[in-house]
Motif scaffolding. Structure first.
Motif, mmCIF file in Angstrom:
data_model
loop_
_atom_site.group_PDB
_atom_site.id
_atom_site.type_symbol
_atom_site.label_atom_id
_atom_site.label_comp_id
_atom_site.label_asym_id
_atom_site.label_seq_id
_atom_site.Cartn_x
_atom_site.Cartn_y
_atom_site.Cartn_z
ATOM 1 N N ASN A 220 -5.048 12.543 -9.519
ATOM 2 C CA ASN A 220 -5.466 11.165 -10.328
ATOM 3 C C ASN A 220 -4.301 10.254 -10.029
ATOM 4 N N ILE A 221 -3.864 9.926 -8.743
ATOM 5 C CA ILE A 221 -2.927 8.984 -8.441
ATOM 6 C C ILE A 221 -3.744 8.075 -7.628
ATOM 7 N N PHE A 222 -3.591 6.780 -8.380
ATOM 8 C CA PHE A 222 -4.102 5.459 -7.640
ATOM 9 C C PHE A 222 -3.169 4.819 -6.776
ATOM 10 N N SER A 223 -3.658 4.140 -5.690
ATOM 11 C CA SER A 223 -2.820 3.561 -4.833
ATOM 12 C C SER A 223 -3.361 2.308 -4.515
ATOM 13 N N LEU A 224 -2.488 1.220 -4.747
ATOM 14 C CA LEU A 224 -2.593 -0.235 -4.456
ATOM 15 C C LEU A 224 -2.087 -0.614 -3.091
ATOM 16 N N SER A 225 -2.501 -0.917 -2.108
ATOM 17 C CA SER A 225 -1.969 -1.430 -0.748
ATOM 18 C C SER A 225 -2.448 -2.617 -0.227
ATOM 19 N N GLY A 226 -1.333 -3.065 0.400
ATOM 20 C CA GLY A 226 -1.816 -4.444 1.046
ATOM 21 C C GLY A 226 -0.585 -5.216 1.414
ATOM 22 N N PHE A 227 -0.910 -6.595 1.601
ATOM 23 C CA PHE A 227 0.278 -7.473 2.080
ATOM 24 C C PHE A 227 0.630 -8.793 1.017
ATOM 25 N N VAL A 228 1.674 -9.004 0.928
ATOM 26 C CA VAL A 228 2.104 -10.276 0.217
ATOM 27 C C VAL A 228 2.868 -11.193 1.269
ATOM 28 N N ASP A 229 2.756 -12.568 1.325
ATOM 29 C CA ASP A 229 3.680 -13.439 1.940
ATOM 30 C C ASP A 229 4.883 -13.813 1.250
ATOM 31 N N ARG A 230 5.817 -14.653 1.751
ATOM 32 C CA ARG A 230 7.023 -15.095 0.907
ATOM 33 C C ARG A 230 6.785 -15.843 -0.165
#
Length: 426
Positions: A220-230
């Motif tokens: 039950n490990i949830f992963s939030l992944s992606g990209f964020v700019d400056r």
């Protein structure tokens, strides 16, 4: 901009699946990809999308590797450079000024990266933005362990507070009783070593932490992944649930399922990035327990199952590439496409070769019942149409063959490790 005028990208650690995902993602777009690697059996090194292969020192020797990297950058300036591991993320940040003279980088400073990769600093930041974390203690020495033993509910996990330049790479171990805490703490300090560069930066980094144990961590490990700019305004995220790992209690993810992004949680992660000044790709892990999402890890780099996000319309290596090259308009276009992506079905991620090996090995040892083995095979068959593999790609087969050889070699050299993790599930 024509393909011919696009700057190349230099990728390291070709035995990491995040590197392979980046090679394929960028190479398919015609972006020149240079892979620097010391190992022959490294899957990404043999991808058909690699433009050029160069030899370099093993990244485990950080001084020799950095010396080589600076020489390479001076001789061939203009490559995009981005990390694939905690070690590289911290080292690139530590030497950002020197590297930035020769490479195109989208790299926050060392205090930012260390704030995310050191669990004690990360926990303090999480509290500031309203993110929940597991009950965790950071003993300064043996004198604090009596208090920890009195407050903690056993069993607990004894874990490194950072994986940076951590020579043994262990994730942690379970401590069953309070009486075992002191000897296990001493054993950790004796057996595990950190690189000199890290201890020069933070002499306390080698002290392990004690964390509450959650049975939910197995599936039950949830992963939030992606990209964020400056600016923190451009923020693209995907959600995934880790449903199988090895070992199953505390280990490396083998299988993931697509799940929706929790908007409130995503907003808190964005706030965390803005508060610290982080920009780039990220993978944040949470344990779902007691009605809360408890943050346990923040990876500020390319990560193992990144191919899962790429297949779901989020080309993270391209985000980094365009940002490092200063192509703000193109970065915005790619982000809008990613934000508007509609999947139309349930996606899963699976390292199929290791998945099958684990089912067979633990089925024979009895760690998995015949019913459980059947359930997992049915799970894969049910979702096969939209399954993303860590290595297998119908247009790029050689990395899969190299991956098989790499694992066979590793298991032959370390049979006890194979039996412990793949057969006995420890």
């Amino acid at each position: 901009m024509t393909t011919q005028s696009r700057p190349p990208i230099l990728l390291t650690m070709a035995d990491y699946y995040g590197t392979l995902a980046a090679v394929r993602s960028l190479g398919r777009l015609g972006i020149p990809v240079t892979v620097a690697e010391s190992k022959l059996l490294a899957p990404a090194r043999w991808s058909r999308y690699v433009t050029r292969r160069v030899e370099c020192p093993d990244v485990g020797d950080s001084d020799a590797f950095l010396e080589w990297l600076l020489r390479f950058g001076e001789a061939e300036p203009g490559h995009v450079l981005y990390p694939t591991s905690d070690d590289m993320a911290w080292l690139f940040a530590l030497h950002r000024e020197e590297l930035g003279q020769h490479f195109r980088m989208y790299q926050p400073g060392v205090d930012v990266i260390y704030g995310l990769l050191n669990k004690q600093r990360l926990h303090d930041l999480c509290k500031d933005v309203g993110l929940d974390v597991p009950d965790t203690w950071f003993p300064e020495g043996e004198g604090d362990l009596e208090k920890v033993a009195a407050e903690a509910r056993f069993p607990v996990l004894l874990k490194p507070q950072t994986q940076i330049l951590f020579e043994s790479h262990v994730k942690g171990s379970q401590v069953e009783r309070a009486s075992e805490l002191l000897p296990r703490y001493r054993e950790f300090l004796e057996r595990n070593r950190y690189g000199r560069k890290l201890l020069d930066y933070d002499p306390k980094a080698n002290r392990p932490m004690v964390q509450a144990f959650y049975t939910e961590a197995a599936q039950n490990i949830f992963s939030l992944s992606g990209f964020v700019d400056r600016t923190g305004e451009l923020f693209v995220a995907r959600g995934a649930l880790k449903v199988l790992q090895r070992p199953r209690k505390l280990g490396i993810g083998l299988c993931f399922e697509e799940v929706p992004v929790d908007p409130e949680l995503a907003e808190k992660v964005r706030a965390l990035c803005k508060k610290l000044g982080y920009h780039g790709t990220f993978e944040v892990e949470f344990i779902r327990a007691g009605g809360k999402q408890l943050l346990i890890d923040f990876n500020p780099r390319f990560y193992s199952q990144m191919g899962f996000d790429i297949a779901r319309g989020s080309p993270l290596p391209l985000f980094v590439y365009e940002a490092a090259c200063g192509h703000e308009e193109r970065l915005g276009e790619v982000a809008r496409e990613a934000l508007g992506w509609k999947g139309g079905g349930q996606y899963i991620y699976c390292h199929r070769g290791i998945f099958e090996l684990l089912l067979r090995a633990q089925g024979l040892s009895g760690r998995l019942s015949s019913g459980e083995v059947k359930q997992w095979r049915e799970w894969y068959a049910r979702n096969r149409e939209r399954a993303v593999d860590a290595v297998i790609d119908t247009g790029d087969w050689v990395p899969w063959m190299v991956d098989v050889a790499m694992h066979l070699r590793s298991y032959a050299r370390h049979p006890k490790g194979f039996i412990r993790t793949m057969v006995l599930d420890r």
